[in-house]
Design an enzyme around this catalytic site. Structure first.
Site, PDB file in Angstrom:
ATOM      1  N   ARG A   4      -1.102  -4.571  13.050  1.00  0.00           N
ATOM      2  CA  ARG A   4       0.142  -4.059  13.681  1.00  0.00           C
ATOM      3  C   ARG A   4      -0.214  -3.756  15.213  1.00  0.00           C
ATOM      4  O   ARG A   4       0.889  -3.841  15.999  1.00  0.00           O
ATOM      5  CB  ARG A   4       0.411  -2.984  13.166  1.00  0.00           C
ATOM      6  CG  ARG A   4       1.577  -2.754  12.055  1.00  0.00           C
ATOM      7  CD  ARG A   4       1.944  -1.494  11.672  1.00  0.00           C
ATOM      8  NE  ARG A   4       0.825  -0.710  11.415  1.00  0.00           N
ATOM      9  CZ  ARG A   4       1.001   0.528  10.675  1.00  0.00           C
ATOM     10  NH1 ARG A   4       2.315   0.946   9.890  1.00  0.00           N
ATOM     11  NH2 ARG A   4       0.207   1.155  10.192  1.00  0.00           N
TER      12      ARG A   4
ATOM     13  N   LYS B 131      -9.522  -4.561  -3.445  1.00  0.00           N
ATOM     14  CA  LYS B 131      -9.270  -3.783  -4.273  1.00  0.00           C
ATOM     15  C   LYS B 131      -8.528  -2.589  -3.488  1.00  0.00           C
ATOM     16  O   LYS B 131      -8.669  -2.385  -2.346  1.00  0.00           O
ATOM     17  CB  LYS B 131     -10.537  -3.071  -4.905  1.00  0.00           C
ATOM     18  CG  LYS B 131     -11.736  -2.215  -4.042  1.00  0.00           C
ATOM     19  CD  LYS B 131     -12.519  -1.598  -4.773  1.00  0.00           C
ATOM     20  CE  LYS B 131     -12.813  -0.272  -4.534  1.00  0.00           C
ATOM     21  NZ  LYS B 131     -13.941   0.328  -5.062  1.00  0.00           N
TER      22      LYS B 131
ATOM     23  N   HIS C 162     -16.606  -7.075  -4.758  1.00  0.00           N
ATOM     24  CA  HIS C 162     -17.734  -7.315  -4.052  1.00  0.00           C
ATOM     25  C   HIS C 162     -19.031  -7.269  -4.857  1.00  0.00           C
ATOM     26  O   HIS C 162     -19.978  -7.851  -4.488  1.00  0.00           O
ATOM     27  CB  HIS C 162     -17.854  -6.635  -2.717  1.00  0.00           C
ATOM     28  CG  HIS C 162     -18.170  -4.959  -3.003  1.00  0.00           C
ATOM     29  ND1 HIS C 162     -17.365  -4.140  -2.978  1.00  0.00           N
ATOM     30  CD2 HIS C 162     -19.252  -4.401  -2.942  1.00  0.00           C
ATOM     31  CE1 HIS C 162     -17.713  -2.905  -3.112  1.00  0.00           C
ATOM     32  NE2 HIS C 162     -18.965  -3.118  -3.381  1.00  0.00           N
TER      33      HIS C 162
ATOM     34  N   LYS D 119     -22.934  -9.800  -4.991  1.00  0.00           N
ATOM     35  CA  LYS D 119     -24.183  -9.410  -5.007  1.00  0.00           C
ATOM     36  C   LYS D 119     -25.243 -10.446  -5.627  1.00  0.00           C
ATOM     37  O   LYS D 119     -25.166 -11.061  -6.711  1.00  0.00           O
ATOM     38  CB  LYS D 119     -24.728  -8.003  -5.601  1.00  0.00           C
ATOM     39  CG  LYS D 119     -23.787  -6.722  -4.913  1.00  0.00           C
ATOM     40  CD  LYS D 119     -24.090  -5.501  -5.542  1.00  0.00           C
ATOM     41  CE  LYS D 119     -23.370  -4.351  -4.869  1.00  0.00           C
ATOM     42  NZ  LYS D 119     -23.962  -3.677  -3.713  1.00  0.00           N
TER      43      LYS D 119
ATOM     44  N   GLU E 173     -24.463   7.387  -6.636  1.00  0.00           N
ATOM     45  CA  GLU E 173     -24.432   7.646  -5.276  1.00  0.00           C
ATOM     46  C   GLU E 173     -24.802   8.895  -4.883  1.00  0.00           C
ATOM     47  O   GLU E 173     -24.901   9.940  -5.692  1.00  0.00           O
ATOM     48  CB  GLU E 173     -22.992   7.498  -4.808  1.00  0.00           C
ATOM     49  CG  GLU E 173     -22.423   5.999  -5.074  1.00  0.00           C
ATOM     50  CD  GLU E 173     -20.906   5.979  -4.703  1.00  0.00           C
ATOM     51  OE1 GLU E 173     -20.756   5.353  -3.656  1.00  0.00           O
ATOM     52  OE2 GLU E 173     -19.994   6.537  -5.350  1.00  0.00           O
TER      53      GLU E 173
ATOM     54  N   ASP F  99     -12.078   3.950  -9.719  1.00  0.00           N
ATOM     55  CA  ASP F  99     -12.899   3.374  -8.376  1.00  0.00           C
ATOM     56  C   ASP F  99     -13.852   2.535  -8.668  1.00  0.00           C
ATOM     57  O   ASP F  99     -14.326   1.731  -8.001  1.00  0.00           O
ATOM     58  CB  ASP F  99     -13.139   4.713  -7.605  1.00  0.00           C
ATOM     59  CG  ASP F  99     -13.622   4.195  -6.118  1.00  0.00           C
ATOM     60  OD1 ASP F  99     -12.639   3.813  -5.633  1.00  0.00           O
ATOM     61  OD2 ASP F  99     -14.810   4.708  -5.824  1.00  0.00           O
TER      62      ASP F  99
ATOM     63  N   HIS G 284     -15.968  -2.738 -10.940  1.00  0.00           N
ATOM     64  CA  HIS G 284     -17.429  -2.976 -10.808  1.00  0.00           C
ATOM     65  C   HIS G 284     -18.089  -2.997 -11.969  1.00  0.00           C
ATOM     66  O   HIS G 284     -18.934  -3.922 -12.480  1.00  0.00           O
ATOM     67  CB  HIS G 284     -17.946  -2.096  -9.744  1.00  0.00           C
ATOM     68  CG  HIS G 284     -17.342  -2.180  -8.386  1.00  0.00           C
ATOM     69  ND1 HIS G 284     -16.786  -3.180  -7.966  1.00  0.00           N
ATOM     70  CD2 HIS G 284     -16.932  -0.875  -7.770  1.00  0.00           C
ATOM     71  CE1 HIS G 284     -15.950  -2.980  -6.771  1.00  0.00           C
ATOM     72  NE2 HIS G 284     -16.213  -1.540  -6.736  1.00  0.00           N
TER      73      HIS G 284
ATOM     74  N   LYS H   7     -21.152  10.460  -7.921  1.00  0.00           N
ATOM     75  CA  LYS H   7     -21.219  11.098  -6.541  1.00  0.00           C
ATOM     76  C   LYS H   7     -22.312  12.113  -6.454  1.00  0.00           C
ATOM     77  O   LYS H   7     -22.190  12.879  -7.321  1.00  0.00           O
ATOM     78  CB  LYS H   7     -19.852  11.172  -5.716  1.00  0.00           C
ATOM     79  CG  LYS H   7     -18.937   9.862  -5.769  1.00  0.00           C
ATOM     80  CD  LYS H   7     -17.923  10.005  -4.684  1.00  0.00           C
ATOM     81  CE  LYS H   7     -17.322   8.702  -4.519  1.00  0.00           C
ATOM     82  NZ  LYS H   7     -17.925   7.756  -3.998  1.00  0.00           N
TER      83      LYS H   7
HETATM   84  P1  NAD Z   1      -7.289   0.634   7.282  1.00  0.00           P
HETATM   85  O1  NAD Z   1      -6.233   1.653   7.199  1.00  0.00           O
HETATM   86  O2  NAD Z   1      -8.668   0.769   8.261  1.00  0.00           O
HETATM   87  O3  NAD Z   1      -6.809  -0.847   8.020  1.00  0.00           O
HETATM   88  C1  NAD Z   1      -5.495  -1.130   7.701  1.00  0.00           C
HETATM   89  C2  NAD Z   1      -4.895  -2.431   8.484  1.00  0.00           C
HETATM   90  O4  NAD Z   1      -3.791  -2.841   8.009  1.00  0.00           O
HETATM   91  C3  NAD Z   1      -4.776  -1.941  10.110  1.00  0.00           C
HETATM   92  O5  NAD Z   1      -5.378  -3.409  10.493  1.00  0.00           O
HETATM   93  C4  NAD Z   1      -3.325  -2.157  10.231  1.00  0.00           C
HETATM   94  O6  NAD Z   1      -3.089  -2.831  11.530  1.00  0.00           O
HETATM   95  C5  NAD Z   1      -2.904  -3.158   9.225  1.00  0.00           C
HETATM   96  N1  NAD Z   1      -1.435  -2.656   8.919  1.00  0.00           N
HETATM   97  C6  NAD Z   1      -0.882  -1.645   8.394  1.00  0.00           C
HETATM   98  N2  NAD Z   1       0.339  -1.801   8.081  1.00  0.00           N
HETATM   99  C7  NAD Z   1       0.543  -3.050   8.549  1.00  0.00           C
HETATM  100  C8  NAD Z   1       1.904  -3.596   8.669  1.00  0.00           C
HETATM  101  N3  NAD Z   1       3.074  -3.109   8.137  1.00  0.00           N
HETATM  102  N4  NAD Z   1       1.829  -5.073   9.037  1.00  0.00           N
HETATM  103  C9  NAD Z   1       0.927  -5.550   9.574  1.00  0.00           C
HETATM  104  N5  NAD Z   1      -0.801  -4.991   9.488  1.00  0.00           N
HETATM  105  C10 NAD Z   1      -0.311  -3.644   8.908  1.00  0.00           C
HETATM  106  O7  NAD Z   1      -7.838   0.154   6.027  1.00  0.00           O
HETATM  107  P2  NAD Z   1      -8.885  -0.633   5.396  1.00  0.00           P
HETATM  108  O8  NAD Z   1      -9.975   0.541   4.994  1.00  0.00           O
HETATM  109  O9  NAD Z   1      -9.624  -1.620   6.587  1.00  0.00           O
HETATM  110  O10 NAD Z   1      -8.647  -1.131   4.015  1.00  0.00           O
HETATM  111  C11 NAD Z   1      -7.840  -2.554   4.065  1.00  0.00           C
HETATM  112  C12 NAD Z   1      -7.806  -2.798   2.771  1.00  0.00           C
HETATM  113  O11 NAD Z   1      -9.135  -2.875   1.996  1.00  0.00           O
HETATM  114  C13 NAD Z   1      -7.216  -1.768   1.408  1.00  0.00           C
HETATM  115  O12 NAD Z   1      -6.525  -2.465   0.520  1.00  0.00           O
HETATM  116  C14 NAD Z   1      -8.337  -1.016   0.984  1.00  0.00           C
HETATM  117  O13 NAD Z   1      -7.965  -0.522  -0.267  1.00  0.00           O
HETATM  118  C15 NAD Z   1      -9.265  -2.201   0.935  1.00  0.00           C
HETATM  119  N6  NAD Z   1     -10.798  -1.774   0.811  1.00  0.00           N
HETATM  120  C16 NAD Z   1     -11.236  -1.062   1.701  1.00  0.00           C
HETATM  121  C17 NAD Z   1     -12.563  -0.792   1.664  1.00  0.00           C
HETATM  122  C18 NAD Z   1     -13.201  -0.107   2.926  1.00  0.00           C
HETATM  123  O14 NAD Z   1     -14.394   0.234   2.905  1.00  0.00           O
HETATM  124  N7  NAD Z   1     -12.341   0.294   3.867  1.00  0.00           N
HETATM  125  C19 NAD Z   1     -13.269  -0.934   0.599  1.00  0.00           C
HETATM  126  C20 NAD Z   1     -12.868  -1.607  -0.446  1.00  0.00           C
HETATM  127  C21 NAD Z   1     -11.503  -2.117  -0.092  1.00  0.00           C
END
Ligand code: NAD
Length: 489
Positions: free
Chosen positions: A51, A148, A178, A182, A216, A235, A240, A336
């Site tokens: 965004r 996920k 993920h 591993k 953890e 979770d 996993h 945790k």
């Molecule tokens: P985040 O909130 O840090 O980032 C979200 C991203 O989505 C940003 O780049 C934002 O600009 C974009 N976004 C949001 N709304 C949008 C829209 N309407 N149009 C276009 N882009 C849009 O989230 P994150 O932590 O990076 O997680 C992303 C995905 O990965 C989620 O599904 C989350 O469940 C999954 N996930 C994250 C982690 C982690 O460690 N962060 C681990 C496992 C899974």
């Protein structure tokens, strides 16, 4: 022993959510490491799409900062980073509107693999899939990668599958877990199916029970409000730990082929018995009794909901109802703020049918322990004679295979799970990704367990931070005449 690097075909990878936490911590650093290793062809490109209103330069600066934070210092090569940043582009896009889509369409090239990483909230998956098609950006050779959580119950997982299936064939959808990326987890398959030693013993006749532990030391940190809506079952266990259980319990696939492997995993999930209330222990960590920092906070304080009944710890006794595993218990636990950070699978074999050395000579069962982290490796305990003149006393010694020691430092230069999995997407290999029916079957087993404790109004038991979990979890094994392995690094 140096790991071989096989370059993949040139690709355009669009990372939706390219400015997000996951992209910065895992996806982009992972791609950089593969670039450094020579696996990512120079003509490949990564297109961030999110965004924020950024130029290509702005995105490159953001990625440069992420690499310096999340890539190991000895892997940060300034010249290679500059080349890598040159492969990056950016499009500001709105998943739910029309902004940015024509620009993205004009950036795409023909003759290269097109992959789309949905690193955004699952509520946006449908919008992205629909617009990729409406703007002719995706074709029948394109791949999508989804993160996920894949649903929070069977109904929502089915809805997500249906929304993706409207525009993509199952062979184009890569659902990431993920854990499957591993190295040790893949090694589990190698150990089982490339060695004749274990297979004859790998059944209810010789295996007493199996323990799978994912412990953890951290709490929910800043993610309390998010975590409180899921808990350990959603979770960690449904995805996993279920995958680990499948790899231990599955029949040998006829070949190492994506659907052959996933068919066998699916059969295990479908064979899981419902879990009765007495085989479930849920817990929440207590405060540390100090009021001087976030470390001291209890789960209820961390999640900001004093009434919460979400579990930060879960132990289950699971049964696989098939010929191979009839009567064998699989004990799963995760939590945790436990004593140590460790992930381990332990196969505890039965006792020898008769001890010629007498009852009290130190005899114990053989155990095959597979450590996923830390210190990836395997350890098989065997009985030997205690050295010295003290008669025929037995003692347990480990046949220890630390991968780091066995393969040497260079052999251990193995890709992180995300690196490996993203390259598999480009190669078009779905073996280490979950198929839609697998995910649905996992939820079909999980839902009644969660509904059961909700209907009963069960409250999680408290446990002390730094402990091994609630007392009741000890009883889960004690009552079967067994005990948990120690949680230690
Ligand atoms: P985040 O909130 O840090 O980032 C979200 C991203 O989505 C940003 O780049 C934002 O600009 C974009 N976004 C949001 N709304 C949008 C829209 N309407 N149009 C276009 N882009 C849009 O989230 P994150 O932590 O990076 O997680 C992303 C995905 O990965 C989620 O599904 C989350 O469940 C999954 N996930 C994250 C982690 C982690 O460690 N962060 C681990 C496992 C899974």
């Amino acid at each position: 022993m140096v790991s071989r690097v096989i370059p993949v075909d040139p690709f355009d990878l669009v990372v939706f959510g390219g400015t997000g936490d996951l992209a910065k911590r895992k996806i982009l650093p992972g791609l950089y490491i593969r670039f450094l290793a020579g696996q990512m062809p120079a003509e490949s490109r990564i297109i961030g799409a999110a965004r924020a209103e950024l130029t290509d330069e702005g995105f490159r600066a953001l990625v440069a900062a992420a690499l310096s934070e999340f890539v190991a210092k000895d892997k940060q090569d300034a010249a290679v980073i500059t080349q890598f940043l040159g492969r990056l582009h950016y499009v500001a896009i709105d998943a739910t509107g029309e902004g940015g889509w024509p620009q993205l369409a004009s950036l795409m090239r023909t003759g290269v693999v097109r992959a789309f990483y949905f690193s955004v909230a699952p509520t946006l998956f449908g919008d992205l899939a629909e617009r990729l098609h409406a703007h002719d950006i995706a074709d029948e050779h394109s791949r999508i990668v989804v993160e996920k959580p894949f649903g929070r119950d069977l109904a929502s997982a089915r809805a997500l599958n249906a929304v993706l299936a409207e525009h993509f064939h199952e062979s184009q959808i890569y659902r990431i877990d993920h854990y499957l990326g591993k190295e040790t987890v893949q090694n589990l398959m190698a150990v089982r199916f490339a060695n004749i030693l274990f297979e004859p013993l790998w059944n209810a006749q010789y295996v007493d029970h199996v323990q799978i532990t994912v412990a953890e030391t951290v709490g929910v940190n800043g993610r309390g409000a998010y975590y409180d809506k899921s808990g350990a079952m959603r979770d960690m266990v449904q995805n996993h730990m279920m995958q680990l259980l499948c790899l231990i319990a599955m029949e040998p696939p006829y070949k190492f082929d994506p659907d052959a492997v996933r068919d066998e995993k699916l059969k295990v999930i479908r064979a899981l018995e419902p879990v009765p209330a007495e085989d479930i222990v849920r817990g929440q960590y207590r405060g540390a009794g100090r009021k001087d920092g976030p470390e001291a906070a209890s789960y209820l304080e961390d999640c900001g909901n004093p009434q919460s009944r979400t579990e930060s710890y879960l132990a289950l006794k699971v049964r696989v109802a098939n010929w191979r595993w009839q009567g064998t218990s699989f004990y799963l636990r995760t939590g945790k703020k436990l004593r140590a950070r460790t992930s381990e699978i332990a196969i505890i074999f039965k006792e020898a049918p008769h001890s010629i050395f007498g009852e009290d000579e130190g005899w114990k069962a053989n155990v095959l322990a597979i450590r996923l982290q830390p210190n990836e490796g395997m350890n098989l305990t065997v009985m030997i004679k205690e050295p010295g003149p003290g008669g025929m006393r037995l003692t347990e010694v480990p046949l220890d295979m630390s991968f780091a020691e066995a393969l040497g430092e260079e052999g251990m230069d193995i890709p992180d799970a995300y690196e490996r999995l993203i390259m598999d997407v480009i190669r078009g290999n779905q073996t280490l990704f979950m198929r839609g029916d697998e995910v649905e079957a996992a939820w079909a087993w999980t839902d009644p367990i969660i509904e059961g404790w909700e209907a009963r109004g069960d409250k999680p038991r408290g446990y002390d931070p730094g402990s091994s979990g609630p007392e009741d979890a000890l009883m889960l094994l004690h009552r079967d005449g067994r005990r948990w392995r120690e949680i230690r690094e």
